[in-house]
Write a protein that holds these residues in place. Structure first.
Motif, PDB file in Angstrom:
ATOM      1  N   ALA A 182      -6.005   1.223   0.828  1.00 51.02           N
ATOM      2  CA  ALA A 182      -6.542   2.454   0.248  1.00 51.02           C
ATOM      3  C   ALA A 182      -7.978   2.686   0.694  1.00 51.02           C
ATOM      4  N   LYS A 183      -8.767   1.606   0.774  1.00 51.67           N
ATOM      5  CA  LYS A 183     -10.153   1.738   1.223  1.00 51.67           C
ATOM      6  C   LYS A 183     -10.215   2.226   2.672  1.00 51.67           C
ATOM      7  N   ARG A 184      -9.294   1.727   3.503  1.00 51.38           N
ATOM      8  CA  ARG A 184      -9.280   2.164   4.896  1.00 51.38           C
ATOM      9  C   ARG A 184      -8.960   3.652   5.015  1.00 51.38           C
ATOM     10  N   LEU A 185      -8.047   4.133   4.190  1.00 54.18           N
ATOM     11  CA  LEU A 185      -7.706   5.559   4.225  1.00 54.18           C
ATOM     12  C   LEU A 185      -8.868   6.420   3.737  1.00 54.18           C
ATOM     13  N   VAL A 186      -9.559   5.954   2.697  1.00 56.69           N
ATOM     14  CA  VAL A 186     -10.716   6.702   2.210  1.00 56.69           C
ATOM     15  C   VAL A 186     -11.788   6.758   3.292  1.00 56.69           C
ATOM     16  N   GLU A 187     -11.985   5.656   3.988  1.00 55.89           N
ATOM     17  CA  GLU A 187     -12.987   5.625   5.060  1.00 55.89           C
ATOM     18  C   GLU A 187     -12.586   6.548   6.210  1.00 55.89           C
ATOM     19  N   ALA A 188     -11.285   6.569   6.537  1.00 51.48           N
ATOM     20  CA  ALA A 188     -10.816   7.426   7.633  1.00 51.48           C
ATOM     21  C   ALA A 188     -10.837   8.899   7.246  1.00 51.48           C
ATOM     22  N   GLY A 189     -10.659   9.201   5.954  1.00 51.09           N
ATOM     23  CA  GLY A 189     -10.668  10.586   5.485  1.00 51.09           C
ATOM     24  C   GLY A 189      -9.350  11.309   5.666  1.00 51.09           C
ATOM     25  N   ALA A 190      -8.374  10.647   6.302  1.00 50.50           N
ATOM     26  CA  ALA A 190      -7.055  11.251   6.527  1.00 50.50           C
ATOM     27  C   ALA A 190      -6.093  10.123   6.860  1.00 50.50           C
ATOM     28  N   GLY A 191      -4.798  10.437   6.825  1.00 46.07           N
ATOM     29  CA  GLY A 191      -3.812   9.440   7.180  1.00 46.07           C
ATOM     30  C   GLY A 191      -2.523   9.600   6.399  1.00 46.07           C
ATOM     31  N   ILE A 192      -1.640   8.624   6.553  1.00 49.22           N
ATOM     32  CA  ILE A 192      -0.360   8.610   5.857  1.00 49.22           C
ATOM     33  C   ILE A 192      -0.240   7.296   5.086  1.00 49.22           C
ATOM     34  N   VAL A 193       0.102   7.393   3.809  1.00 44.38           N
ATOM     35  CA  VAL A 193       0.516   6.228   3.036  1.00 44.38           C
ATOM     36  C   VAL A 193       2.036   6.174   3.131  1.00 44.38           C
ATOM     37  N   PHE A 194       2.556   5.160   3.784  1.00 43.12           N
ATOM     38  CA  PHE A 194       4.003   5.041   3.928  1.00 43.12           C
ATOM     39  C   PHE A 194       4.505   3.960   2.988  1.00 43.12           C
ATOM     40  N   LEU A 195       5.125   4.369   1.906  1.00 43.12           N
ATOM     41  CA  LEU A 195       5.681   3.449   0.920  1.00 43.12           C
ATOM     42  C   LEU A 195       7.081   3.060   1.379  1.00 43.12           C
ATOM     43  N   ASP A 196       7.156   2.012   2.159  1.00 44.03           N
ATOM     44  CA  ASP A 196       8.419   1.636   2.795  1.00 44.03           C
ATOM     45  C   ASP A 196       9.288   0.812   1.847  1.00 44.03           C
ATOM     46  N   GLU A 197      10.604   0.877   2.100  1.00 40.95           N
ATOM     47  CA  GLU A 197      11.588   0.107   1.317  1.00 40.95           C
ATOM     48  C   GLU A 197      11.413   0.361  -0.181  1.00 40.95           C
ATOM     49  N   LEU A 198      11.331   1.637  -0.565  1.00 38.37           N
ATOM     50  CA  LEU A 198      11.012   1.974  -1.956  1.00 38.37           C
ATOM     51  C   LEU A 198      12.082   1.509  -2.938  1.00 38.37           C
ATOM     52  N   THR A 199      13.340   1.436  -2.487  1.00 37.36           N
ATOM     53  CA  THR A 199      14.408   1.005  -3.401  1.00 37.36           C
ATOM     54  C   THR A 199      14.483  -0.512  -3.546  1.00 37.36           C
ATOM     55  N   THR A 200      13.524  -1.242  -2.957  1.00 38.66           N
ATOM     56  CA  THR A 200      13.421  -2.681  -3.215  1.00 38.66           C
ATOM     57  C   THR A 200      12.311  -2.968  -4.226  1.00 38.66           C
ATOM     58  N   VAL A 201      11.684  -1.913  -4.751  1.00 35.01           N
ATOM     59  CA  VAL A 201      10.548  -2.066  -5.661  1.00 35.01           C
ATOM     60  C   VAL A 201      11.049  -2.065  -7.099  1.00 35.01           C
ATOM     61  N   PRO A 202      10.791  -3.118  -7.877  1.00 33.62           N
ATOM     62  CA  PRO A 202      11.243  -3.134  -9.273  1.00 33.62           C
ATOM     63  C   PRO A 202      10.495  -2.100 -10.109  1.00 33.62           C
ATOM     64  N   GLU A 203      11.086  -1.719 -11.240  1.00 35.95           N
ATOM     65  CA  GLU A 203      10.485  -0.683 -12.085  1.00 35.95           C
ATOM     66  C   GLU A 203       9.102  -1.077 -12.579  1.00 35.95           C
ATOM     67  N   SER A 204       8.843  -2.362 -12.734  1.00 31.39           N
ATOM     68  CA  SER A 204       7.528  -2.797 -13.200  1.00 31.39           C
ATOM     69  C   SER A 204       6.425  -2.424 -12.223  1.00 31.39           C
ATOM     70  N   VAL A 205       6.769  -2.313 -10.932  1.00 28.19           N
ATOM     71  CA  VAL A 205       5.797  -1.911  -9.913  1.00 28.19           C
ATOM     72  C   VAL A 205       5.875  -0.410  -9.662  1.00 28.19           C
ATOM     73  N   GLN A 206       7.074   0.166  -9.843  1.00 28.55           N
ATOM     74  CA  GLN A 206       7.184   1.614  -9.677  1.00 28.55           C
ATOM     75  C   GLN A 206       6.254   2.346 -10.646  1.00 28.55           C
ATOM     76  N   GLY A 207       6.071   1.783 -11.847  1.00 33.11           N
ATOM     77  CA  GLY A 207       5.206   2.430 -12.840  1.00 33.11           C
ATOM     78  C   GLY A 207       3.805   2.695 -12.322  1.00 33.11           C
ATOM     79  N   PRO A 208       3.059   1.654 -11.905  1.00 33.65           N
ATOM     80  CA  PRO A 208       1.719   1.903 -11.386  1.00 33.65           C
ATOM     81  C   PRO A 208       1.694   2.688 -10.081  1.00 33.65           C
ATOM     82  N   MET A 209       2.824   2.711  -9.355  1.00 32.58           N
ATOM     83  CA  MET A 209       2.861   3.494  -8.114  1.00 32.58           C
ATOM     84  C   MET A 209       2.913   4.994  -8.389  1.00 32.58           C
TER      85      MET A 209
END
Length: 369
Positions: A80-107
């Motif tokens: 996240a810090k690298r994206l803020v420094e770059a000022g632009a970019g893509i956050v690619f949340l890969d393999e989203l269906t492998t993420v448990p609900e406990s982590v999906q919440g903060p995402m």
């Protein structure tokens, strides 16, 4: 299934509209290569985030006590810090269906609010995710409804020709996007189209799915209809494949296809043209859903422009509709338009037709012309 050209267009349109996009396909279809290729083509960084490798606190930001006395802060991860420094970019949340609900919440705050820890991601950062069907993912999970409802779901199925082209260029060359920069006029038209359809089918405004499987897909909600109105403004009015993909990807297959079919048959006039010449609409004999959509398009256009001239001109179609006997719809539009009155705007003659209504609603307090 969207072809490669339409997929690129819809991802681009979603990015400009700040609508998160989710690529769905079976394993091995090249989702990651596509997103990295899009980032490379735009010369922006792509940060790949595998949520399954994070603890909930890491996604939301690890708490620490600020030594300067500002209390508890949340340390954002390095990506996240690298994206803020770059000022632009893509956050690619890969393999989203492998993420448990406990982590999906903060995402959720990352996906919709674009906040990571105590960092606000720049407006030029786009959120894209990739996922396999849960039954084809390693330790697969269905998406929780709040997560699913934050994405435009794009079923991705590249053709043999797409694969051959990608192999020949080593995935460095992608189709050109057909997305366009949204104009004020286009935005008002798409907002009015969505509002007109919901007036026609109010039962589809918020339709929470019954089965757990459907809750992990696109479905109609106040949020997803709003995202559809915004994203549609970034595709051409004649780009049917992109319109259909956006509609089905944001409000689900059933509601999305019904909206697309309604939109094709509605053939709504341009709000700017109606503002200039209200006689373009046969107010007395027009279908109610079309009247509602047209009037709301006129009001939205005036609100987007925010000028005294736009405010004054917008009252002419409302007055024409009222004179033709469509008083209920005209009155509803008048209440909305009155809230956008610029401070230095005098009261046009057409606005006086709604004077009693607006005064009773507390939206008109002066009588000066």
């Amino acid at each position: 299934m969207a072809d490669m050209d339409t997929t690129v267009t819809v991802i681009d349109a979603c990015g400009m509209a700040k609508v998160p996009a989710l690529l769905l396909s079976r394993p091995g279809k090249g989702k990651s290569s596509l997103i990295r290729g899009l980032a490379a083509a735009q010369t922006i960084p792509c940060e790949v985030v595998l949520g399954s490798q994070y603890e909930p606190a890491e996604i939301g930001g690890l708490p620490y006590l600020d030594p300067n006395g500002s209390g508890v802060q949340r340390e954002a991860p390095a990506w996240a810090k690298r994206l803020v420094e770059a000022g632009a970019g893509i956050v690619f949340l890969d393999e989203l269906t492998t993420v448990p609900e406990s982590v999906q919440g903060p995402m959720l705050t990352v996906v919709l609010d674009r906040v990571v820890g105590d960092l606000q991601l720049p407006d030029a950062v786009r959120v894209v995710a990739g996922a396999n069907p849960p039954d084809q993912a390693a330790g697969g999970y269905d998406l929780a409804p709040p997560m699913a409802n934050r994405f435009c779901h794009i079923s991705y199925e590249p053709t043999v020709d797409d694969w051959l082209h990608g192999m020949s260029t080593r995935w460095r060359t992608l189709p050109l996007s057909r997305a366009v920069v949204a104009s004020t006029e286009r935005m008002s038209a798409t907002v009015s189209a969505v509002m007109g359809f919901i007036h026609h089918r109010p039962d589809l405004l918020d339709k929470f799915p019954q089965s757990p499987e459907e809750r992990g897909r696109a479905y109609p909600s106040e949020r997803s209809w709003d995202m559809l109105a915004r994203a549609l403004a970034y595709v051409r009015a004649d780009d049917q494949p992109a319109i259909q993909t956006l509609a089905m990807g944001l409000v689900g297959e059933g509601a999305g296809m019904e909206f697309v079919q309604w939109l094709q048959h509605a053939d709504l006039p341009d709000p700017e043209a109606v503002t200039a010449d209200p006689s373009l609409v046969d107010w007395a004999h027009e279908r109610p859903d079309r009247v509602w959509a047209v009037l709301n398009g006129v009001v939205t256009l005036a609100a987007e422009r925010g000028t005294v001239e736009a405010f004054r001109k917008a009252w002419k179609p409302l007055g024409a509709a009222s004179d033709a006997g469509v008083k209920d719809f005209a009155a509803a539009a008048a209440r909305t338009l009155a809230t956008f009155r610029p401070a230095n705007a005098r009261i046009p003659a057409e606005m006086r037709k709604f004077e009693a209504l607006l005064k009773s609603a507390g939206l008109l307090s002066e009588d000066a012309a």
